[in-house]
Design a protein around this motif. Structure first.
Motif, PDB file in Angstrom:
ATOM      1  N   HIS A 116      -2.977  -4.732 -13.579  1.00  7.56           N
ATOM      2  CA  HIS A 116      -2.338  -4.045 -12.457  1.00  7.56           C
ATOM      3  C   HIS A 116      -2.518  -2.530 -12.580  1.00  7.56           C
ATOM      4  O   HIS A 116      -2.772  -1.846 -11.582  1.00  7.56           O
ATOM      5  CB  HIS A 116      -0.847  -4.397 -12.396  1.00  7.56           C
ATOM      6  N   ALA A 117      -2.401  -2.012 -13.802  1.00  5.73           N
ATOM      7  CA  ALA A 117      -2.601  -0.575 -14.015  1.00  5.73           C
ATOM      8  C   ALA A 117      -4.038  -0.187 -13.669  1.00  5.73           C
ATOM      9  O   ALA A 117      -4.280   0.874 -13.051  1.00  5.73           O
ATOM     10  CB  ALA A 117      -2.267  -0.202 -15.455  1.00  5.73           C
ATOM     11  N   GLU A 118      -5.004  -1.028 -14.043  1.00  4.14           N
ATOM     12  CA  GLU A 118      -6.407  -0.753 -13.715  1.00  4.14           C
ATOM     13  C   GLU A 118      -6.622  -0.802 -12.201  1.00  4.14           C
ATOM     14  O   GLU A 118      -7.366   0.015 -11.637  1.00  4.14           O
ATOM     15  CB  GLU A 118      -7.307  -1.775 -14.407  1.00  4.14           C
ATOM     16  N   LEU A 119      -5.960  -1.743 -11.543  1.00  4.41           N
ATOM     17  CA  LEU A 119      -6.057  -1.856 -10.087  1.00  4.41           C
ATOM     18  C   LEU A 119      -5.508  -0.603  -9.413  1.00  4.41           C
ATOM     19  O   LEU A 119      -6.124  -0.054  -8.491  1.00  4.41           O
ATOM     20  CB  LEU A 119      -5.294  -3.088  -9.619  1.00  4.41           C
ATOM     21  N   TYR A 120      -4.358  -0.144  -9.884  1.00 11.30           N
ATOM     22  CA  TYR A 120      -3.740   1.044  -9.290  1.00 11.30           C
ATOM     23  C   TYR A 120      -4.614   2.278  -9.486  1.00 11.30           C
ATOM     24  O   TYR A 120      -4.651   3.162  -8.629  1.00 11.30           O
ATOM     25  CB  TYR A 120      -2.357   1.275  -9.901  1.00 11.30           C
ATOM     26  N   ALA A 121      -5.312   2.331 -10.618  1.00 14.26           N
ATOM     27  CA  ALA A 121      -6.202   3.460 -10.860  1.00 14.26           C
ATOM     28  C   ALA A 121      -7.412   3.414  -9.927  1.00 14.26           C
ATOM     29  O   ALA A 121      -7.981   4.451  -9.580  1.00 14.26           O
ATOM     30  CB  ALA A 121      -6.659   3.463 -12.314  1.00 14.26           C
ATOM     31  N   GLN A 122      -7.800   2.213  -9.509  1.00 13.68           N
ATOM     32  CA  GLN A 122      -8.976   2.046  -8.655  1.00 13.68           C
ATOM     33  C   GLN A 122      -8.665   2.306  -7.194  1.00 13.68           C
ATOM     34  O   GLN A 122      -9.491   2.879  -6.463  1.00 13.68           O
ATOM     35  CB  GLN A 122      -9.538   0.633  -8.828  1.00 13.68           C
ATOM     36  N   TYR A 123      -7.477   1.884  -6.744  1.00 13.57           N
ATOM     37  CA  TYR A 123      -7.135   1.976  -5.331  1.00 13.57           C
ATOM     38  C   TYR A 123      -5.931   2.894  -5.141  1.00 13.57           C
ATOM     39  O   TYR A 123      -4.873   2.664  -5.731  1.00 13.57           O
ATOM     40  CB  TYR A 123      -6.815   0.595  -4.759  1.00 13.57           C
ATOM     41  N   PRO A 124      -6.038   3.917  -4.284  1.00 13.13           N
ATOM     42  CA  PRO A 124      -4.958   4.884  -4.145  1.00 13.13           C
ATOM     43  C   PRO A 124      -3.871   4.496  -3.141  1.00 13.13           C
ATOM     44  O   PRO A 124      -2.747   4.998  -3.236  1.00 13.13           O
ATOM     45  CB  PRO A 124      -5.685   6.150  -3.660  1.00 13.13           C
ATOM     46  N   THR A 125      -4.180   3.612  -2.197  1.00 12.67           N
ATOM     47  CA  THR A 125      -3.205   3.348  -1.137  1.00 12.67           C
ATOM     48  C   THR A 125      -2.428   2.066  -1.394  1.00 12.67           C
ATOM     49  O   THR A 125      -2.914   1.138  -2.051  1.00 12.67           O
ATOM     50  CB  THR A 125      -3.896   3.226   0.242  1.00 12.67           C
ATOM     51  N   ALA A 126      -1.226   2.023  -0.844  1.00 11.54           N
ATOM     52  CA  ALA A 126      -0.369   0.843  -1.015  1.00 11.54           C
ATOM     53  C   ALA A 126      -0.991  -0.391  -0.380  1.00 11.54           C
ATOM     54  O   ALA A 126      -0.819  -1.510  -0.879  1.00 11.54           O
ATOM     55  CB  ALA A 126       1.010   1.112  -0.408  1.00 11.54           C
ATOM     56  N   VAL A 127      -1.711  -0.215   0.722  1.00 11.84           N
ATOM     57  CA  VAL A 127      -2.331  -1.359   1.400  1.00 11.84           C
ATOM     58  C   VAL A 127      -3.368  -2.014   0.493  1.00 11.84           C
ATOM     59  O   VAL A 127      -3.370  -3.243   0.290  1.00 11.84           O
ATOM     60  CB  VAL A 127      -2.983  -0.916   2.724  1.00 11.84           C
ATOM     61  N   GLU A 128      -4.252  -1.215  -0.079  1.00 10.14           N
ATOM     62  CA  GLU A 128      -5.285  -1.762  -0.956  1.00 10.14           C
ATOM     63  C   GLU A 128      -4.678  -2.348  -2.225  1.00 10.14           C
ATOM     64  O   GLU A 128      -5.137  -3.387  -2.726  1.00 10.14           O
ATOM     65  CB  GLU A 128      -6.282  -0.662  -1.315  1.00 10.14           C
ATOM     66  N   ARG A 129      -3.673  -1.684  -2.754  1.00  9.95           N
ATOM     67  CA  ARG A 129      -3.022  -2.204  -3.957  1.00  9.95           C
ATOM     68  C   ARG A 129      -2.354  -3.548  -3.697  1.00  9.95           C
ATOM     69  O   ARG A 129      -2.402  -4.449  -4.539  1.00  9.95           O
ATOM     70  CB  ARG A 129      -2.000  -1.194  -4.468  1.00  9.95           C
ATOM     71  N   ARG A 141      -6.543   0.210   9.607  1.00 12.05           N
ATOM     72  CA  ARG A 141      -7.911   0.677   9.386  1.00 12.05           C
ATOM     73  C   ARG A 141      -8.306   0.522   7.914  1.00 12.05           C
ATOM     74  O   ARG A 141      -9.394   0.036   7.590  1.00 12.05           O
ATOM     75  CB  ARG A 141      -8.046   2.144   9.819  1.00 12.05           C
ATOM     76  N   ILE A 142      -7.404   0.920   7.018  1.00 12.45           N
ATOM     77  CA  ILE A 142      -7.673   0.801   5.583  1.00 12.45           C
ATOM     78  C   ILE A 142      -7.790  -0.663   5.176  1.00 12.45           C
ATOM     79  O   ILE A 142      -8.659  -1.042   4.383  1.00 12.45           O
ATOM     80  CB  ILE A 142      -6.572   1.510   4.774  1.00 12.45           C
ATOM     81  N   ALA A 143      -6.923  -1.518   5.740  1.00  9.67           N
ATOM     82  CA  ALA A 143      -6.982  -2.951   5.426  1.00  9.67           C
ATOM     83  C   ALA A 143      -8.322  -3.542   5.852  1.00  9.67           C
ATOM     84  O   ALA A 143      -8.941  -4.312   5.096  1.00  9.67           O
ATOM     85  CB  ALA A 143      -5.844  -3.685   6.124  1.00  9.67           C
ATOM     86  N   ALA A 144      -8.804  -3.169   7.028  1.00  9.16           N
ATOM     87  CA  ALA A 144     -10.082  -3.694   7.505  1.00  9.16           C
ATOM     88  C   ALA A 144     -11.226  -3.233   6.625  1.00  9.16           C
ATOM     89  O   ALA A 144     -12.147  -4.008   6.303  1.00  9.16           O
ATOM     90  CB  ALA A 144     -10.313  -3.256   8.955  1.00  9.16           C
ATOM     91  N   GLU A 145     -11.181  -1.965   6.184  1.00  9.61           N
ATOM     92  CA  GLU A 145     -12.231  -1.453   5.304  1.00  9.61           C
ATOM     93  C   GLU A 145     -12.203  -2.154   3.958  1.00  9.61           C
ATOM     94  O   GLU A 145     -13.248  -2.468   3.373  1.00  9.61           O
ATOM     95  CB  GLU A 145     -12.039   0.066   5.112  1.00  9.61           C
ATOM     96  N   HIS A 146     -10.986  -2.425   3.454  1.00 16.45           N
ATOM     97  CA  HIS A 146     -10.878  -3.105   2.167  1.00 16.45           C
ATOM     98  C   HIS A 146     -11.472  -4.502   2.241  1.00 16.45           C
ATOM     99  O   HIS A 146     -12.241  -4.912   1.360  1.00 16.45           O
ATOM    100  CB  HIS A 146      -9.412  -3.160   1.735  1.00 16.45           C
ATOM    101  N   PHE A 147     -11.135  -5.245   3.287  1.00 14.49           N
ATOM    102  CA  PHE A 147     -11.647  -6.612   3.397  1.00 14.49           C
ATOM    103  C   PHE A 147     -13.147  -6.630   3.649  1.00 14.49           C
ATOM    104  O   PHE A 147     -13.831  -7.579   3.265  1.00 14.49           O
ATOM    105  CB  PHE A 147     -10.910  -7.375   4.509  1.00 14.49           C
ATOM    106  N   ALA A 148     -13.661  -5.590   4.280  1.00  9.53           N
ATOM    107  CA  ALA A 148     -15.108  -5.534   4.518  1.00  9.53           C
ATOM    108  C   ALA A 148     -15.873  -5.410   3.208  1.00  9.53           C
ATOM    109  O   ALA A 148     -17.055  -5.797   3.126  1.00  9.53           O
ATOM    110  CB  ALA A 148     -15.438  -4.357   5.437  1.00  9.53           C
ATOM    111  N   ILE A 163      -4.842 -15.942   5.916  1.00  9.13           N
ATOM    112  CA  ILE A 163      -3.404 -15.807   5.697  1.00  9.13           C
ATOM    113  C   ILE A 163      -3.007 -14.343   5.543  1.00  9.13           C
ATOM    114  O   ILE A 163      -2.130 -13.835   6.254  1.00  9.13           O
ATOM    115  CB  ILE A 163      -2.960 -16.608   4.451  1.00  9.13           C
ATOM    116  N   PHE A 164      -3.672 -13.644   4.629  1.00 11.39           N
ATOM    117  CA  PHE A 164      -3.178 -12.323   4.242  1.00 11.39           C
ATOM    118  C   PHE A 164      -3.724 -11.189   5.099  1.00 11.39           C
ATOM    119  O   PHE A 164      -3.026 -10.214   5.356  1.00 11.39           O
ATOM    120  CB  PHE A 164      -3.471 -12.065   2.763  1.00 11.39           C
ATOM    121  N   LEU A 165      -4.981 -11.297   5.538  1.00 15.17           N
ATOM    122  CA  LEU A 165      -5.532 -10.215   6.352  1.00 15.17           C
ATOM    123  C   LEU A 165      -4.674 -10.006   7.591  1.00 15.17           C
ATOM    124  O   LEU A 165      -4.271  -8.885   7.903  1.00 15.17           O
ATOM    125  CB  LEU A 165      -6.977 -10.528   6.743  1.00 15.17           C
TER     126      LEU A 165
END
Length: 204
Positions: free
Chosen positions: A68-81, A195-202, A180-182
């Motif tokens: 989880h710490a590695e994930l948080y370091a990779q993604y800055p926004t709450a949506v991506e996290r 917008r961020i969610a769509a970019e993440h899933f892309a 389900i989640f998207l």
């Protein structure tokens, strides 16, 4: 943290053995091999299977926290996290055979209590904090019922993994995950969050 002379990362290696062979059925030889130690050393350190399972579970929890710490370091926004946490949770849950948690609950009460404490004191608050962060970042709508949304997300993850609802031989699990989640999380989002969610899933 595990109460063991073995390192946390060493103890983690026993969890796949328990998943594959079962908490009761995995032999001391199989576990000792995974931990790169002799059976005599294993049984000297862990005279009971209950103590071993408890410490292996705690080590696995520490593994999750590191990821989880590695994930948080990779993604800055709450949506991506949030999406990332759900994907990690899905990956872990998909690797666990159906009898594992029932065996844990019935046969290893101290380890089961540790697992439930982790969910109550870490996983639930973590999701709630992410949703709070998303609201502050103006990525999630401000009228969200945070406690209810947290509960829905946890139950959706369980639904996804229910083979009676989504038999894996009939459904592509990655597509079910997206379906389900998207759409659910996008419904929680502001325009910027969507917008961020769509970019993440892309990128998946």
């Amino acid at each position: 943290m595990p109460n063991s002379t073995l390192s946390v990362t060493s103890l983690e290696m026993a969890m796949p053995v328990f998943h594959r062979y079962g908490l009761h059925s995995a032999t001391d030889e199989q576990v000792a091999t995974a931990l790169s130690m002799t059976v005599d050393d294993l049984t000297a350190q862990y005279p009971t299977r209950a103590d071993l399972v408890h410490d292996v579970l705690l080590a696995d929890i520490e593994r999750q926290k590191r990821e989880h710490a590695e994930l948080y370091a990779q993604y800055p926004t709450a949506v991506e996290r949030l999406y990332g946490l759900l994907q990690l949770g899905l990956r872990d849950l998909a690797s666990i055979p159906a009898p594992f948690y029932s065996d844990l609950q019935s046969g290893f009460p101290r380890a089961w209590e540790a697992a439930m404490t982790h969910l109550a004191n870490y996983s639930g608050p973590q999701l709630q904090q992410l949703i709070n962060d998303g609201i502050r970042q103006r990525l999630f709508r401000s009228d969200i019922n945070i406690h209810l949304v947290t509960k829905v997300l946890m139950e959706q993850l369980n639904l996804l993994l229910n083979p009676l609802v989504f038999p894996p031989d009939r459904y592509n699990m990655s597509e079910v995950f997206r379906s389900i989640f998207l759409y659910y999380i996008r419904g929680l989002c502001t325009d910027e969050g969507a917008r961020i969610a769509a970019e993440h899933f892309a990128r998946l």
